[in-house]
Design a protein around this motif. Structure first.
Motif, PDB file in Angstrom:
ATOM      1  N   GLU A 138       0.778  -1.126  -0.043  1.00  0.00           N
ATOM      2  CA  GLU A 138       0.059  -0.014  -0.221  1.00  0.00           C
ATOM      3  C   GLU A 138       0.567   1.170  -0.118  1.00  0.00           C
ATOM      4  O   GLU A 138       1.870   1.400   0.758  1.00  0.00           O
ATOM      5  CB  GLU A 138      -1.128   0.066   1.061  1.00  0.00           C
ATOM      6  CG  GLU A 138      -1.824   1.226   1.210  1.00  0.00           C
ATOM      7  CD  GLU A 138      -2.786   1.203   2.300  1.00  0.00           C
ATOM      8  OE1 GLU A 138      -3.589   2.135   2.452  1.00  0.00           O
ATOM      9  OE2 GLU A 138      -2.958  -0.103   3.054  1.00  0.00           O
ATOM     10  N   VAL A 139       0.684   2.168  -0.920  1.00  0.00           N
ATOM     11  CA  VAL A 139       1.446   3.298  -1.145  1.00  0.00           C
ATOM     12  C   VAL A 139       0.652   4.727  -0.726  1.00  0.00           C
ATOM     13  O   VAL A 139      -0.578   4.596  -1.540  1.00  0.00           O
ATOM     14  CB  VAL A 139       2.371   3.369  -2.595  1.00  0.00           C
ATOM     15  CG1 VAL A 139       1.495   3.161  -3.331  1.00  0.00           C
ATOM     16  CG2 VAL A 139       2.907   4.817  -2.419  1.00  0.00           C
ATOM     17  N   THR A 160       7.024  -3.076 -15.800  1.00  0.00           N
ATOM     18  CA  THR A 160       8.147  -2.367 -16.121  1.00  0.00           C
ATOM     19  C   THR A 160       9.065  -2.337 -14.976  1.00  0.00           C
ATOM     20  O   THR A 160      10.172  -1.520 -15.177  1.00  0.00           O
ATOM     21  CB  THR A 160       7.884  -0.772 -16.483  1.00  0.00           C
ATOM     22  OG1 THR A 160       6.954  -0.513 -15.488  1.00  0.00           O
ATOM     23  CG2 THR A 160       7.137  -0.999 -17.825  1.00  0.00           C
ATOM     24  N   LEU A 161       8.785  -2.850 -13.609  1.00  0.00           N
ATOM     25  CA  LEU A 161       9.872  -2.576 -12.572  1.00  0.00           C
ATOM     26  C   LEU A 161      11.289  -3.226 -13.260  1.00  0.00           C
ATOM     27  O   LEU A 161      11.285  -4.529 -13.793  1.00  0.00           O
ATOM     28  CB  LEU A 161       9.224  -3.501 -11.572  1.00  0.00           C
ATOM     29  CG  LEU A 161       8.184  -2.834 -10.674  1.00  0.00           C
ATOM     30  CD1 LEU A 161       8.045  -3.857  -9.389  1.00  0.00           C
ATOM     31  CD2 LEU A 161       8.172  -1.550 -10.429  1.00  0.00           C
ATOM     32  N   PRO A 162      12.272  -2.514 -12.922  1.00  0.00           N
ATOM     33  CA  PRO A 162      13.580  -3.089 -13.301  1.00  0.00           C
ATOM     34  C   PRO A 162      13.736  -4.403 -12.555  1.00  0.00           C
ATOM     35  O   PRO A 162      13.607  -4.389 -11.408  1.00  0.00           O
ATOM     36  CB  PRO A 162      14.571  -1.969 -12.927  1.00  0.00           C
ATOM     37  CG  PRO A 162      13.709  -0.816 -12.859  1.00  0.00           C
ATOM     38  CD  PRO A 162      12.154  -1.060 -12.547  1.00  0.00           C
ATOM     39  N   GLY A 163      14.419  -5.515 -13.143  1.00  0.00           N
ATOM     40  CA  GLY A 163      14.463  -6.707 -12.548  1.00  0.00           C
ATOM     41  C   GLY A 163      13.439  -7.674 -12.379  1.00  0.00           C
ATOM     42  O   GLY A 163      13.554  -8.996 -11.947  1.00  0.00           O
ATOM     43  N   PHE A 185       9.382  -2.136  -6.274  1.00  0.00           N
ATOM     44  CA  PHE A 185       8.394  -1.079  -6.442  1.00  0.00           C
ATOM     45  C   PHE A 185       8.766  -0.021  -5.426  1.00  0.00           C
ATOM     46  O   PHE A 185       8.428   1.259  -6.011  1.00  0.00           O
ATOM     47  CB  PHE A 185       7.352  -1.982  -5.849  1.00  0.00           C
ATOM     48  CG  PHE A 185       5.872  -1.225  -5.765  1.00  0.00           C
ATOM     49  CD1 PHE A 185       5.327  -0.775  -6.832  1.00  0.00           C
ATOM     50  CD2 PHE A 185       5.378  -0.893  -4.252  1.00  0.00           C
ATOM     51  CE1 PHE A 185       4.029   0.038  -6.736  1.00  0.00           C
ATOM     52  CE2 PHE A 185       4.423  -0.036  -4.223  1.00  0.00           C
ATOM     53  CZ  PHE A 185       3.664   0.464  -5.433  1.00  0.00           C
ATOM     54  N   ARG A 186       9.187   0.111  -4.450  1.00  0.00           N
ATOM     55  CA  ARG A 186       9.265   1.205  -3.698  1.00  0.00           C
ATOM     56  C   ARG A 186      10.282   2.129  -4.327  1.00  0.00           C
ATOM     57  O   ARG A 186      10.045   3.520  -4.272  1.00  0.00           O
ATOM     58  CB  ARG A 186       9.612   0.901  -2.327  1.00  0.00           C
ATOM     59  CG  ARG A 186       8.547   0.125  -1.528  1.00  0.00           C
ATOM     60  CD  ARG A 186       8.982  -0.116  -0.075  1.00  0.00           C
ATOM     61  NE  ARG A 186       7.856  -0.935   0.759  1.00  0.00           N
ATOM     62  CZ  ARG A 186       7.856  -1.282   2.000  1.00  0.00           C
ATOM     63  NH1 ARG A 186       9.081  -0.901   2.835  1.00  0.00           N
ATOM     64  NH2 ARG A 186       6.984  -1.700   2.443  1.00  0.00           N
ATOM     65  N   LYS A 187      11.443   1.615  -4.621  1.00  0.00           N
ATOM     66  CA  LYS A 187      12.359   2.584  -5.588  1.00  0.00           C
ATOM     67  C   LYS A 187      11.461   2.963  -6.882  1.00  0.00           C
ATOM     68  O   LYS A 187      11.812   4.242  -7.119  1.00  0.00           O
ATOM     69  CB  LYS A 187      13.535   1.738  -5.861  1.00  0.00           C
ATOM     70  CG  LYS A 187      14.661   2.737  -6.612  1.00  0.00           C
ATOM     71  CD  LYS A 187      16.087   1.797  -6.950  1.00  0.00           C
ATOM     72  CE  LYS A 187      17.292   2.779  -7.350  1.00  0.00           C
ATOM     73  NZ  LYS A 187      16.899   3.491  -8.612  1.00  0.00           N
ATOM     74  N   PHE A 188      10.694   2.276  -7.385  1.00  0.00           N
ATOM     75  CA  PHE A 188      10.239   2.899  -8.818  1.00  0.00           C
ATOM     76  C   PHE A 188       9.314   4.059  -8.372  1.00  0.00           C
ATOM     77  O   PHE A 188       9.118   4.863  -9.127  1.00  0.00           O
ATOM     78  CB  PHE A 188       9.205   1.642  -9.134  1.00  0.00           C
ATOM     79  CG  PHE A 188       8.515   2.007 -10.453  1.00  0.00           C
ATOM     80  CD1 PHE A 188       9.168   1.506 -11.860  1.00  0.00           C
ATOM     81  CD2 PHE A 188       7.247   2.554 -10.528  1.00  0.00           C
ATOM     82  CE1 PHE A 188       8.638   1.766 -12.899  1.00  0.00           C
ATOM     83  CE2 PHE A 188       6.647   2.681 -11.874  1.00  0.00           C
ATOM     84  CZ  PHE A 188       7.228   2.407 -12.987  1.00  0.00           C
ATOM     85  N   LEU A 191       8.813  10.492  -7.894  1.00  0.00           N
ATOM     86  CA  LEU A 191       8.133  11.741  -7.072  1.00  0.00           C
ATOM     87  C   LEU A 191       8.725  13.000  -7.499  1.00  0.00           C
ATOM     88  O   LEU A 191      10.021  13.238  -7.488  1.00  0.00           O
ATOM     89  CB  LEU A 191       8.246  11.545  -5.581  1.00  0.00           C
ATOM     90  CG  LEU A 191       7.812  10.351  -4.854  1.00  0.00           C
ATOM     91  CD1 LEU A 191       8.210  10.163  -3.463  1.00  0.00           C
ATOM     92  CD2 LEU A 191       6.199  10.199  -5.158  1.00  0.00           C
ATOM     93  N   PRO A 192       7.857  13.895  -7.512  1.00  0.00           N
ATOM     94  CA  PRO A 192       8.146  15.298  -8.034  1.00  0.00           C
ATOM     95  C   PRO A 192       8.514  16.110  -6.546  1.00  0.00           C
ATOM     96  O   PRO A 192       8.165  15.600  -5.600  1.00  0.00           O
ATOM     97  CB  PRO A 192       6.880  15.978  -8.911  1.00  0.00           C
ATOM     98  CG  PRO A 192       5.681  15.227  -8.275  1.00  0.00           C
ATOM     99  CD  PRO A 192       6.300  13.763  -7.867  1.00  0.00           C
ATOM    100  N   ALA A 193       8.734  17.297  -6.932  1.00  0.00           N
ATOM    101  CA  ALA A 193       9.023  18.214  -5.796  1.00  0.00           C
ATOM    102  C   ALA A 193       7.815  18.447  -4.796  1.00  0.00           C
ATOM    103  O   ALA A 193       6.755  18.224  -5.475  1.00  0.00           O
ATOM    104  CB  ALA A 193       9.669  19.501  -6.028  1.00  0.00           C
ATOM    105  N   ASP A 194       8.007  18.453  -3.641  1.00  0.00           N
ATOM    106  CA  ASP A 194       6.905  18.662  -2.463  1.00  0.00           C
ATOM    107  C   ASP A 194       6.073  17.553  -2.283  1.00  0.00           C
ATOM    108  O   ASP A 194       5.114  17.419  -1.656  1.00  0.00           O
ATOM    109  CB  ASP A 194       6.117  19.823  -3.237  1.00  0.00           C
ATOM    110  CG  ASP A 194       6.531  21.297  -3.047  1.00  0.00           C
ATOM    111  OD1 ASP A 194       7.610  21.239  -2.242  1.00  0.00           O
ATOM    112  OD2 ASP A 194       6.176  21.973  -3.889  1.00  0.00           O
ATOM    113  N   CYS A 195       6.526  16.178  -2.860  1.00  0.00           N
ATOM    114  CA  CYS A 195       5.828  14.937  -2.730  1.00  0.00           C
ATOM    115  C   CYS A 195       6.659  14.133  -1.754  1.00  0.00           C
ATOM    116  O   CYS A 195       7.945  13.958  -2.036  1.00  0.00           O
ATOM    117  CB  CYS A 195       5.457  14.342  -4.149  1.00  0.00           C
ATOM    118  SG  CYS A 195       3.861  15.114  -4.606  1.00  0.00           S
TER     119      CYS A 195
END
Length: 461
Positions: free
Chosen positions: A209-210, A250-253, A349-352, A357-361
């Motif tokens: 959950e993100v 598309t997650l790397p690996g 997934f977490r790195k993806f 993330l843009p600025a302010d997020c």
């Protein structure tokens, strides 16, 4: 008459008595999820242990932090014979909604169905009927041969339908007693009404959950729209990037370690003539959405997947409210296959997400579980023997299949006890498990008993 034929003949002649015993079991409302039925779960455990003792097993209910487990042993005393652990569960789903049942859920009835007589009751298919096919097969072998052909331990759980909170502690505490050469699980389906199947591949799971957060509070879109970051827009863009135009993740690996099906299994599956279009049509769909170079059968069983299971953020009530949400969340699940490492997929997934993330997020993550996929080696000797036994009974080859879902106990058996499992069940897809009017075909019950007689005999050779 050979010993195996004597046992099969005994199973045939005792079918009515076997059904009577099953009906006794089904009358016990062993609903593990409802505390009002604690006494009935205890009663079901005691009934199952007594049924095993009746055919010479050393069996008893065992206390746990929740509902009892049932453990029973029957040893041949012969050196070198295989030792199998049979797993099933005696608890059942709640019967609700009761108004949709045609008969009372815990008063089993036998009545005509479209393909022969059926047994209607909660638990008829999942899993009491399946459990009793094995116990009745043991009864037929013991009554005609004086002993089972191999060593057998029966292990029945009482919380499979309600999170199995006692299972892992019990396995760890009783590891030495439950250790066997391999496990047999009877909680799965046949391929179709005439074709048995052995499930040897189960997908694993990573469930995340993100939550994307930006402003300190929800904002008026007229005052801040265009200038303030919108977490819903940010999250939507990230989620959309998880797949390419060909349906690949598309997650790397992500596909590291994923192996192709053996050619022999591909050939078997092609012969099954699975109709992917008809499968989708049943739910009002037409076009497969997974990897374009894979069949529907592969997509739903043996290929890894990524799905967004839920999205929330902003105003979700009736009518309109012009806000820019301070946060937005999504629940994302990954079904994994053998060779993939859950921890690596979770980290990817977490790195993806954080890389996009843009600025302010900022992002926060919550894990809802992760577990590896399970696969029994294609050259497994017990697998070959079980397939041969099923072919003798059904007159056709039992395909080796994969399950798109996850069955946690199989992974727990492998991880804690160090044993592989063969999943051999005789349920049908129209058994309506977990739904009103659950049923089990009398033919499935009867042929299931005969199948286990043949399998236990074959495993001894």
């Amino acid at each position: 008459m050979s010993d195996i034929n004597k046992a099969l003949d005994a199973a045939d002649k005792a079918l009515d008595a076997s059904l009577d015993r099953l009906f006794e079991f089904l009358r016990i409302p062993s609903i593990s999820a409802d505390s009002a039925y604690v006494g009935d779960c205890q009663k079901a455990a005691e009934w199952a242990a007594a049924a095993l003792r009746d055919i010479g097993f050393d069996a008893s209910p065992r206390k746990t932090i929740g509902h009892p487990m049932v453990v029973g042993h029957r040893r041949t005393g012969k050196p070198g014979v295989p030792h199998v652990l049979f797993y099933g569960h005696y608890d059942v789903q709640p019967p609700d909604p009761l108004n949709l049942w045609h008969t009372k859920p815990f008063e089993p009835v036998r009545k005509p169905g479209p393909h022969g007589d059926i047994i209607v009751a909660r638990g008829a298919s999942d899993d009491k009927g399946q459990v009793m096919t094995f116990i009745e097969a043991c009864r037929a072998l013991i009554e005609t041969q004086g002993e089972l052909p191999i060593d057998v331990t029966v292990f029945l759980e009482g919380e499979e339908e309600s999170s199995s909170r006692s299972l892992i502690p019990f396995l760890k505490e009783n590891k030495d007693e439950l250790k066997a050469d391999f496990c047999l699980v009877c909680d799965t389906d046949m391929w179709d009404r005439e074709t048995p199947a052995i499930t040897t591949m189960l997908r694993g799971m990573v469930y995340e959950e993100v939550t994307i957060k930006a402003a300190s509070r929800d904002l008026h879109s007229g005052m801040y729209g265009g200038a303030a970051q919108n977490p819903i827009r940010v999250l939507s863009k990230i989620l959309a990037a998880l797949h390419d135009d060909d349906g690949r993740v598309t997650l790397p690996g992500f596909y590291d370690g994923v192996k192709e099906l053996p050619d022999a299994v591909k050939a078997e599956w092609a012969a099954l003539d699975f109709d992917g279009e008809a499968y989708l049509a049943e739910v009002g769909l037409k076009v497969p959405a997974g990897e374009k170079d894979r069949t529907v059968l592969e997509q739903i069983t043996v290929r890894p997947t990524c799905d967004v299971n839920g999205i929330s953020g902003g105003y979700e009530g009736e009518g309109a409210k012009t806000v820019i949400a301070a946060q937005a969340s999504a629940k994302v699940s990954f079904r994994l296959v053998a060779g993939q490492e859950p921890e690596k997929v979770q980290a990817a997934f977490r790195k993806f997400v954080t890389d996009r993330l843009p600025a302010d997020c900022r992002a926060e993550f919550l894990s809802h579980g992760l577990g590896p996929a399970i696969a029994v080696p294609a050259d497994s000797e017990p697998l070959a023997k079980a397939r041969a036994a099923l072919a003798e009974e059904w007159g056709r080859t039992a395909p080796v299949i994969g399950s798109g879902g996850s069955i946690p106990v199989v992974g727990d058996m492998q991880r804690i006890l160090g044993i592989d499992s063969l999943l051999i069940g005789f349920a049908l897809e129209d058994d309506q498990i977990h739904s009103p009017n659950e049923k089990y075909d009398v033919r499935s019950f009867h042929r299931g008993i005969r199948s286990w007689v043949r399998i236990l005999d074959a495993l001894a050779k």
